[in-house]
Design a protein around this motif. Structure first.
Motif, PDB file in Angstrom:
ATOM      1  N   ILE A 401      69.685  19.523 -33.852  1.00  0.00           N
ATOM      2  CA  ILE A 401      68.387  19.602 -34.533  1.00  0.00           C
ATOM      3  C   ILE A 401      68.514  18.859 -35.857  1.00  0.00           C
ATOM      4  CG2 ILE A 401      66.647  21.151 -35.488  1.00  0.00           C
ATOM      5  CD1 ILE A 401      67.519  23.254 -33.512  1.00  0.00           C
ATOM      6  N   GLU A 402      67.993  17.639 -35.893  1.00  0.00           N
ATOM      7  CA  GLU A 402      68.154  16.792 -37.067  1.00  0.00           C
ATOM      8  C   GLU A 402      67.148  17.105 -38.176  1.00  0.00           C
ATOM      9  OE1 GLU A 402      68.501  12.623 -36.194  1.00  0.00           O
ATOM     10  OE2 GLU A 402      69.316  13.008 -34.194  1.00  0.00           O
ATOM     11  N   GLN A 403      66.083  17.786 -37.839  1.00  0.00           N
ATOM     12  CA  GLN A 403      65.065  18.101 -38.848  1.00  0.00           C
ATOM     13  C   GLN A 403      64.850  19.613 -38.902  1.00  0.00           C
ATOM     14  OE1 GLN A 403      61.547  15.783 -38.053  1.00  0.00           O
ATOM     15  NE2 GLN A 403      62.583  13.834 -38.360  1.00  0.00           N
ATOM     16  N   PRO A 404      65.832  20.372 -39.399  1.00  0.00           N
ATOM     17  CA  PRO A 404      65.665  21.826 -39.493  1.00  0.00           C
ATOM     18  C   PRO A 404      64.921  22.218 -40.759  1.00  0.00           C
ATOM     19  CG  PRO A 404      67.841  21.219 -40.243  1.00  0.00           C
ATOM     20  CD  PRO A 404      67.159  19.936 -39.848  1.00  0.00           C
ATOM     21  N   LEU A 405      64.486  23.453 -40.781  1.00  0.00           N
ATOM     22  CA  LEU A 405      63.905  24.000 -41.999  1.00  0.00           C
ATOM     23  C   LEU A 405      65.035  24.277 -42.987  1.00  0.00           C
ATOM     24  CD1 LEU A 405      61.369  25.135 -43.482  1.00  0.00           C
ATOM     25  CD2 LEU A 405      61.987  27.357 -42.507  1.00  0.00           C
ATOM     26  N   LEU A 406      64.874  23.843 -44.220  1.00  0.00           N
ATOM     27  CA  LEU A 406      65.885  24.016 -45.263  1.00  0.00           C
ATOM     28  C   LEU A 406      65.392  24.988 -46.319  1.00  0.00           C
ATOM     29  CD1 LEU A 406      66.962  20.273 -45.738  1.00  0.00           C
ATOM     30  CD2 LEU A 406      67.945  21.975 -44.194  1.00  0.00           C
ATOM     31  N   VAL A 407      66.317  25.703 -46.913  1.00  0.00           N
ATOM     32  CA  VAL A 407      66.039  26.576 -48.056  1.00  0.00           C
ATOM     33  C   VAL A 407      66.775  25.990 -49.252  1.00  0.00           C
ATOM     34  CG1 VAL A 407      66.338  28.866 -49.051  1.00  0.00           C
ATOM     35  CG2 VAL A 407      65.692  28.622 -46.654  1.00  0.00           C
ATOM     36  N   HIS A 408      66.016  25.498 -50.189  1.00  0.00           N
ATOM     37  CA  HIS A 408      66.586  24.851 -51.379  1.00  0.00           C
ATOM     38  C   HIS A 408      67.545  23.728 -50.975  1.00  0.00           C
ATOM     39  CE1 HIS A 408      64.674  27.909 -53.697  1.00  0.00           C
ATOM     40  NE2 HIS A 408      65.502  28.877 -53.325  1.00  0.00           N
ATOM     41  N   GLY A 409      67.139  22.970 -49.943  1.00  0.00           N
ATOM     42  CA  GLY A 409      67.939  21.832 -49.510  1.00  0.00           C
ATOM     43  C   GLY A 409      69.197  22.196 -48.765  1.00  0.00           C
ATOM     44  N   ARG A 485      61.621  36.261 -46.455  1.00  0.00           N
ATOM     45  CA  ARG A 485      60.169  36.445 -46.444  1.00  0.00           C
ATOM     46  C   ARG A 485      59.586  36.213 -47.825  1.00  0.00           C
ATOM     47  NH1 ARG A 485      58.705  41.806 -43.041  1.00  0.00           N
ATOM     48  NH2 ARG A 485      56.624  40.960 -43.468  1.00  0.00           N
ATOM     49  N   ALA A 486      60.306  36.610 -48.841  1.00  0.00           N
ATOM     50  CA  ALA A 486      59.839  36.330 -50.205  1.00  0.00           C
ATOM     51  C   ALA A 486      59.829  34.827 -50.475  1.00  0.00           C
ATOM     52  CB  ALA A 486      60.726  37.054 -51.212  1.00  0.00           C
ATOM     53  N   PHE A 487      60.817  34.110 -49.933  1.00  0.00           N
ATOM     54  CA  PHE A 487      60.835  32.655 -50.081  1.00  0.00           C
ATOM     55  C   PHE A 487      59.641  32.025 -49.377  1.00  0.00           C
ATOM     56  CE2 PHE A 487      62.072  28.596 -48.111  1.00  0.00           C
ATOM     57  CZ  PHE A 487      62.312  27.832 -49.243  1.00  0.00           C
ATOM     58  N   LEU A 488      59.315  32.509 -48.185  1.00  0.00           N
ATOM     59  CA  LEU A 488      58.142  31.985 -47.480  1.00  0.00           C
ATOM     60  C   LEU A 488      56.856  32.323 -48.223  1.00  0.00           C
ATOM     61  CD1 LEU A 488      59.051  32.808 -43.748  1.00  0.00           C
ATOM     62  CD2 LEU A 488      59.247  30.610 -44.939  1.00  0.00           C
ATOM     63  N   ALA A 489      56.815  33.498 -48.830  1.00  0.00           N
ATOM     64  CA  ALA A 489      55.617  33.880 -49.591  1.00  0.00           C
ATOM     65  C   ALA A 489      55.406  32.951 -50.779  1.00  0.00           C
ATOM     66  CB  ALA A 489      55.744  35.328 -50.050  1.00  0.00           C
ATOM     67  N   SER A 490      56.481  32.476 -51.363  1.00  0.00           N
ATOM     68  CA  SER A 490      56.338  31.543 -52.487  1.00  0.00           C
ATOM     69  C   SER A 490      55.748  30.216 -52.050  1.00  0.00           C
ATOM     70  CB  SER A 490      57.706  31.312 -53.144  1.00  0.00           C
ATOM     71  OG  SER A 490      58.593  30.676 -52.233  1.00  0.00           O
ATOM     72  N   GLN A 491      55.847  29.914 -50.759  1.00  0.00           N
ATOM     73  CA  GLN A 491      55.258  28.695 -50.209  1.00  0.00           C
ATOM     74  C   GLN A 491      53.947  28.952 -49.479  1.00  0.00           C
ATOM     75  OE1 GLN A 491      58.345  27.091 -47.688  1.00  0.00           O
ATOM     76  NE2 GLN A 491      59.490  26.225 -49.410  1.00  0.00           N
ATOM     77  N   GLY A 492      53.476  30.204 -49.513  1.00  0.00           N
ATOM     78  CA  GLY A 492      52.237  30.545 -48.835  1.00  0.00           C
ATOM     79  C   GLY A 492      52.355  30.616 -47.325  1.00  0.00           C
ATOM     80  N   ARG A 493      53.541  30.906 -46.798  1.00  0.00           N
ATOM     81  CA  ARG A 493      53.759  30.915 -45.352  1.00  0.00           C
ATOM     82  C   ARG A 493      54.335  32.249 -44.871  1.00  0.00           C
ATOM     83  NH1 ARG A 493      57.293  25.660 -44.125  1.00  0.00           N
ATOM     84  NH2 ARG A 493      56.349  25.882 -42.072  1.00  0.00           N
ATOM     85  N   GLU A 494      54.137  33.302 -45.604  1.00  0.00           N
ATOM     86  CA  GLU A 494      54.715  34.584 -45.239  1.00  0.00           C
ATOM     87  C   GLU A 494      54.161  35.097 -43.917  1.00  0.00           C
ATOM     88  OE1 GLU A 494      55.407  39.058 -47.148  1.00  0.00           O
ATOM     89  OE2 GLU A 494      54.017  37.646 -48.070  1.00  0.00           O
TER      90      GLU A 494
END
Length: 748
Positions: A401-409, A485-494
């Protein structure tokens, strides 16, 4: 519960009683120097209390045995009144000692166990020595009793065939059909037989390179992916140019020209883009079955030499940074082709432009032996190092998977637990809590080092986190699901956590178990806890990486110390408490699937029986014609003037015997019958009863009925000279009466 606590109070007191209830006992399968200290003296009252506890446990069938250091399980069982039976000198103890003495690389690869001997937490504590001694004393009292609950970290530690129905064990047999990378790869291809679902929507395509057809399929996939990656590269480069703006000053243009002049490799012609478009077009036609009219003589798109040239040019562009000359006019065609491919290829979004594949040993865990590679020749060379492994299907090649979701890179994966308590009916429990595991290095495709691309804690815990990594990633490389989930909430995707991530993981787990259901041995009073690893793409869609049996329960970090203890306690709630009370609390386990039970026919052994009835083949007599015609056609020429009447008079008995024998053999009687010209002399009439078949008599215009009876002969008076008209009902009389007579008579 009260009796158990009071019993312990009769043995211990004060701080020792508290230590016993907390049950932090040392490992019973490793040698401990602390055990050699002097044992305290037990008075008769304490021994009597211990015997009472043992008798109660035996009566209530609460004897358990554990292989390995599982302090949470021990404490939870003892709190329920169970007594442990230490199996000294048994197979369990020997295997446990061998596991501690051997390195992690020597562990058996037959089971994809996630349990790591290096992660085993040391339970040896001198302050709890007395608790261990009490446990050892109780174990000695029940050493000859039946064990009703087994918890082992390897499924081959106990032979389930010798267990009785009431004995409970925490492993199913033959789970390697989905807990090994080879088994999961092969089984998911049969998902269409079990459910209306496509495994390509949740499992990256995978190949086992043992068989030649698998190897050829992988090579074809690699080449086709190189074509789609090239199209993505062209579109992405055009978008980057437009994003920076079209207005380039003269200085930038001159700098770019100088860089192109100093390149060691020439520019790649745009013809390779046309070739990639043609390959993708033929792939779409094959999916739409438009290529069925093509014959075997139809030439392929590219020959082996042309493919080698195309792949080399692709390496220059994707990996070497070479430019494609005059490709601006093909950007729109590339975009249109990618849009068409996206409708039929659900994995197009995870492919990227580098065409990276991950090579895994087929039945190892904890990230051992896993490598990433970009070049086709390098991949084939890596899996061909050991011929024995390639022969036994021990290597799998899976799309990375070359394009995964990253958390802070930083790359991460998700560890999700689930529990199977029965295979018929298939019963699956999903744990509501999970955790994330991060890599120690920022994500980049410039390097394929395992510190960047593998998130297993057994690998990352030995590495030092990079200074370039974001400070929001903890030093222990783990997050609770609440933190994510808190990280997703900061991006509006919770909201996507429950609707996309959790629901996708549930569906994927059910599909994986459906494909393995026919291969599992469904034994009652058996359960197993599994750990599934997922990765998320840019849209938060979960992709299954692997499923592990015996997931590690060591409290290596603060996250695992909290969750691993909780999942073990909740497992016992589902397996033990709910067995007694259906309304019992199951903790964070949620029942997500329960299939209807399927009746399994009883096996009675091999009994091959052929049933049927005999076929009676009737032998009808052929139609009789006039003596002249029959004789001429069947038996050769017959003298017409020969008197048949003289034959009958001379040999009446021979004719009868011959007629009877011919009837039995179903032979025609026409040669023995007299002709019409010989009926002038009065003779004795012969009555013959024949099988029921309509036969023409005389000239063929009249017929007589011959009944299914054995031929009988009777003497009758000679008939008149008049010819008989009409069919004979039961008797065929020779000679016949004249045809012109209006009535027939048989006067005496």
């Amino acid at each position: 519960m009260e009796a158990t606590n009071s019993g312990k109070a009769g043995i211990l007191s004060g701080q020792k009683l508290q230590d016993a209830n907390q049950n932090h006992a040392p490992c019973l399968y490793t040698k401990s120097p602390e055990v050699r200290v002097g044992l305290p003296d037990f008075n008769p009252d304490r021994l009597k209390t211990a015997r009472a506890l043992a008798d109660k446990a035996v009566k209530m069938q609460k004897i358990f045995s554990i292989q390995g250091p599982y302090p949470v399980i021990r404490a939870a069982l003892r709190a329920r009144g169970w007594i442990e039976q230490h199996m000294h000198g048994s197979k369990l103890q020997v295997q446990q000692q061998q596991q501690h003495q051997s390195s992690g690389s020597k562990s058996s690869s037959k089971d994809a166990d996630d349990h790591n001997s290096e992660d085993v937490e040391k339970e040896q504590d001198p302050n709890r020595l007395h608790s261990f001694l009490v446990s050892a004393a109780l174990s000695r009292l029940v050493r000859n009793e039946m064990v009703y609950f087994y918890w082992t970290n390897r499924r081959d530690a106990i032979n389930t065939n010798i267990l009785q129905k009431q004995q409970i064990i925490n492993h199913f047999t033959k789970a390697g059909s989905f807990t090994t990378k080879v088994g999961l790869c092969l089984n998911l291809r049969n998902l269409h037989w079990f459910d209306v679902a496509n495994p390509d929507t949740f499992f990256p395509r995978c190949y086992t390179l043992a068989a030649q057809d698998e190897k050829h399929a992988f090579i074809e996939d690699y080449r086709r992916t190189a074509c789609t990656s090239l199209l993505k590269y062209v579109v992405k480069r055009d978008q980057n140019i437009q994003g920076k703006g079209i207005s380039h000053n003269l200085q930038d243009v001159q700098v770019q020209r100088k860089q192109n002049k100093h390149r060691s490799k020439p520019l790649v012609p745009s013809q390779m883009i046309t070739t990639a478009l043609k390959v993708c077009q033929e792939y779409l036609e094959s999916l739409e079955h438009k290529d069925i009219d093509k014959t075997l003589e139809t030439p392929q798109t590219l020959t082996q030499e042309q493919w080698a040239e195309f792949i080399s040019s692709y390496y220059l562009v994707a990996h070497g940074g070479a430019q494609i000359e005059r490709s601006e006019h093909l950007v729109s065609s590339c975009e249109a082709m990618l849009q068409r491919l996206e409708k039929v290829s659900p994995q197009l979004g995870i492919d990227g432009t580098q065409n990276i594949w991950i090579i895994k040993p087929g039945a190892k865990s904890r990230g051992r032996g896993i490598k990433c590679a970009k070049r086709l020749d390098q991949i084939l060379r890596m899996v061909a190092i050991d011929p024995a492994l390639i022969k036994e299907s021990k290597w799998v090649v899976q799309k990375y998977i070359e394009q995964p979701l990253l958390v802070h890179g930083t790359k991460f994966d998700v560890r999700q637990w689930f529990l199977v308590t029965d295979w018929n009916p298939l019963t699956v429990w999903f744990y509501k809590k999970c955790y994330l595991r991060f890599s120690t290095q920022p994500y980049s495709l410039d390097t394929l080092d395992s510190s960047v691309h593998l998130c297993n804690n057994s690998i990352q815990k030995h590495l030092r986190p990079s200074q370039q990594r974001h400070c929001g990633i903890p030093a222990d490389n783990m997050w609770l699901d609440d933190q994510f989930r808190a990280f997703l909430a900061s991006q509006g995707r919770e909201a996507l956590w429950e609707t996309v991530v959790v629901q996708g993981m549930k569906t994927t787990i059910i599909h994986a178990l459906q494909t393995a259901q026919d291969l599992m041995e469904s034994r009652k009073n058996t359960f197993e806890l599994y750990g599934a690893d997922f990765m998320l793409d840019l849209s938060l869609h979960p992709w299954l990486i692997e499923i592990n049996a015996s997931p590690t329960m060591a409290p290596s970090t603060s996250v695992t110390a909290q969750l691993c203890a909780a999942v073990q306690e909740d497992t016992l709630r589902v397996v033990l408490d709910r067995k007694v009370d259906r309304t019992a609390d199951t903790g964070d386990f949620e029942l997500i699937y329960r299939q209807a039970a399927v009746e399994v026919p009883q096996y009675l052994g091999i009994n091959l029986v052929v049933e049927g009835f005999a076929v009676k083949n009737p032998c009808p007599l052929p139609p009789l014609r006039s003596s002249n015609q029959s004789a001429s056609k069947r038996w050769g020429p017959v003298k017409e003037k020969e008197s048949a009447l003289e034959k009958v008079q001379a040999l009446p008995k021979m004719l009868l015997k011959k007629a009877e024998s011919k009837i039995r053999r179903c032979e025609p009687l026409s040669p023995a019958l007299p002709s019409e010209s010989s009926l002038s002399k009065p003779v004795k009439s012969i009555s013959i009863r024949l099988p029921m078949t309509v036969l023409p008599i005389g000239g063929g215009s009249h017929s007589g009925h011959l009944w299914k009876r054995r031929a009988e002969v009777s003497n009758v008076q000679p008939p008149t000279t008049e010819k008989q008209q009409g069919p004979l009902s039961q008797e065929m009389t020779a000679p016949k009466q004249p045809r012109k007579a209006t009535s027939s008579s048989t006067s005496a």
